[in-house]
Enzyme design. Structure first.
Site, PDB file in Angstrom:
ATOM      1  N   CYS A   1       0.828  -1.215   0.000  1.00  0.00           N
ATOM      2  CA  CYS A   1       0.000   0.000   0.000  1.00  0.00           C
ATOM      3  C   CYS A   1       0.856   1.255   0.000  1.00  0.00           C
ATOM      4  O   CYS A   1       1.398   1.666   1.037  1.00  0.00           O
ATOM      5  CB  CYS A   1      -0.917  -0.012   1.220  1.00  0.00           C
ATOM      6  SG  CYS A   1      -1.890   1.488   1.361  1.00  0.00           S
TER       7      CYS A   1
ATOM      8  N   CYS B   1      -0.459   4.076   2.225  1.00  0.00           N
ATOM      9  CA  CYS B   1      -0.211   3.897   3.673  1.00  0.00           C
ATOM     10  C   CYS B   1       1.253   4.138   4.003  1.00  0.00           C
ATOM     11  O   CYS B   1       1.568   4.747   5.022  1.00  0.00           O
ATOM     12  CB  CYS B   1      -0.539   2.472   4.119  1.00  0.00           C
ATOM     13  SG  CYS B   1      -2.000   1.781   3.399  1.00  0.00           S
ATOM     14  N   ASP B   2       2.162   3.628   3.189  1.00  0.00           N
ATOM     15  CA  ASP B   2       3.567   3.557   3.586  1.00  0.00           C
ATOM     16  C   ASP B   2       4.517   4.439   2.773  1.00  0.00           C
ATOM     17  O   ASP B   2       5.689   4.576   3.141  1.00  0.00           O
ATOM     18  CB  ASP B   2       4.056   2.093   3.483  1.00  0.00           C
ATOM     19  CG  ASP B   2       3.225   1.167   4.364  1.00  0.00           C
ATOM     20  OD1 ASP B   2       2.796   1.618   5.438  1.00  0.00           O
ATOM     21  OD2 ASP B   2       2.992   0.012   3.977  1.00  0.00           O
TER      22      ASP B   2
END
Ligand code: NDP
Length: 319
Positions: free
Chosen positions: A136, A139-140
Site C-alpha cells: 500500500c 499507507c507507507d
C-alpha cells in the site's frame, strides 16, 4: 457464547456492504453490519477516486467511505467493529461467530467481505513486511520520501501506486513481467509521462536483499536471462487481489480463486438466505461503483427473501 437474533447481518464495510446497509435499513430490516479488519475496505488505502459518479472533482477513498458509513448510520444501520470468525449456514438459520466470542443468528446474511492484496511469495517478503516491503503506497509511501523504490505489477493498481510514489520518491522502478501493461491507457500514459519512473519490461523479482531492512532487489529479465540488482529501500507489491471468502468455503459455491458464485443477475448464493456482493463475488469489474450496485441488489434480494419467508410462515399458520 452470547447469542443475538437479528433479521439481517451484513459482513464487510466497503462500498458493497455500506450500500447494502443503506438499502436494508431503509427497508426496515434493522441490519447489523460488522466492519471487518479494515473498516471502509480497500478504498481506505487508495488515493483519489475519479471515476465514481456524483463526484465531478474526484474524492479521497477514505473520505468517500466515511460518507457511505454516515449515510448508512443516518437510516439506523447498526455498524459495529468486529470480525466474522466462523459461520454455520443451515436450513434452519445462519449462525455467525464474531471475534470468536459472540454469536449472531441471522435470517438473512449479506457477504461483502471484499478482497485483499496478493503477495509474490518470495522468501523474505513476509519478514521484511513493514521494513521496506508493502502492498500500500498510500499507507507507507511517506516513509520512503526521497528514496528509490520498486513497484511490482502492471495493472491499474501498480500504475496508481507508482504514480503516487513518484511524487514522494527520488526514483520509482516498475517491474512488469511481460512486454506490456494491463493498466488502462490513461493510467499508463500518466505513469510514462513521469520523469522519475522507469519501467523495466519482462522483469521479475528473484530476491529481496536485507536482513532487518530492505537494501536491494535482485531481478531477472525473463527474455534475456540477464540478472541485475536494484538498490532500493522500498518494495511495493501491486499484483492484484484475492477474495476474503475463506470462512465460507465449506458452505458456498466458489470458483477456483475463491470468488463466491452467485445466480446470474442476482446476489443469491447456493444457500437460501445468504447473499454475496462486491469484490467477494466479482473477479471482473471490481470497481467501487459496481460493488455499490451489487450491495444494493443484495439488500433488495434479502428483503424479498425475508418477505417471502414471512408470507410462507403466515400461510402455514392459517392452514
Ligand atoms: P489486475 O489483476 O488488473 O493486475 C494485476 C497485475 O499484476 C497484472 O498486470 C499481472 O501481470 C501482475 N502480476 C500478477 N502476478 C504477478 C507476479 N507473480 N509477478 C509479477 N506481476 C504479477 O489487478 P489490479 O489490482 O491492478 O486491478 C484490479 C481491478 O481494479 C482492475 O479492474 C482495475 O482496473 C481496477 N482498478 C482501478 C483503479 C482506478 O480506476 N482508479 C485503480 C486500481 C485498480 P499480467 O498482466 O502479466 O497478468
Amino acid at each position: 457464547m452470547d447469542t443475538e437474533k437479528i433479521e439481517c447481518l451484513i459482513i464487510g464495510s466497503g462500498p458493497a456492504g455500506y450500500t447494502a446497509a443503506i438499502y436494508a435499513s431503509r427497508a426496515g430490516l434493522k441490519p447489523v453490519l460488522y466492519q471487518g479488519p479494515q473498516p471502509g475496505g480497500q478504498l481506505t488505502i487508495t488515493t483519489d477516486v475519479e471515476n465514481y459518479p456524483g463526484y465531478p472533482d474526484g474524492i479521497g477513498g477514505p473520505e468517500m467511505m466515511m460518507d457511505f458509513e454516515k449515510q448508512a448510520r443516518r437510516f439506523g444501520a447498526d455498524i459495529r467493529y468486529g470480525l466474522a470468525t466462523a459461520v454455520e449456514f443451515t436450513p434452519n438459520g445462519h449462525k455467525i461467530t464474531i471475534d470468536e466470542k459472540y454469536v449472531i443468528e441471522a435470517e438473512a446474511v449479506i457477504i461483502s467481505t471484499g478482497a485483499s492484496a496478493k503477495w509474490l511469495g518470495l522468501p523474505g517478503e513476509e519478514r521484511l513486511n513493514g521494513k521496506g516491503v508493502s502492498a500500500c503506497a498510500v499507507c507507507d509511501g511517506f516513509f520512503f520520501r526521497g528514496q528509490d523504490v520498486v513497484v511490482v505489477g502492471a495493472g491499474d493498481t501498480a500504475a496508481e501506486e507508482a504514480s503516487y510514489l513518484a511524487k514522494l520518491c527520488r526514483k520509482v522502478y516498475v517491474l512488469v513481467r511481460r512486454d506490456e501493461m494491463r493498466a488502462s491507457k490513461i493510467m499508463q500514459k500518466r505513469l510514462m509521462s513521469l520523469t522519475n519512473v522507469e519501467i523495466l519490461w519482462n522483469t521479475e523479482t528473484t530476491e529481496l536483499v536485507g536482513e532487518n531492512e530492505l537494501e536491494a532487489v535482485q531481478v531477472i529479465n525473463n527474455v534475456t536471462g540477464a540478472e541485475s540488482t536494484i538498490q532500493a529501500t522500498g518494495f511495493f507489491v501491486a499484483i492484484g487481489h484475492k477474495p476474503n471468502t475463506e470462512i465460507f468455503k465449506e458452505y458456498l459455491d466458489m470458483d477456483a480463486s475463491g470468488y463466491i458464485q452467485t445466480v446470474k443477475g442476482s446476489t443469491y448464493t447456493n444457500v437460501p438466505g445468504v447473499f454475496a456482493c462486491g469484490d467477494a463475488q466479482d473477479n471482473i469489474y471490481r470497481q467501487a461503483v459496481t460493488a455499490a450496485g451489487t450491495g444494493c441488489m443484495a439488500a433488495l434480494d434479502a428483503e424479498r427473501y425475508l418477505a417471502e419467508k414471512t408470507m410462507m410462515a403466515e400461510e402455514q399458520e392459517i392452514s
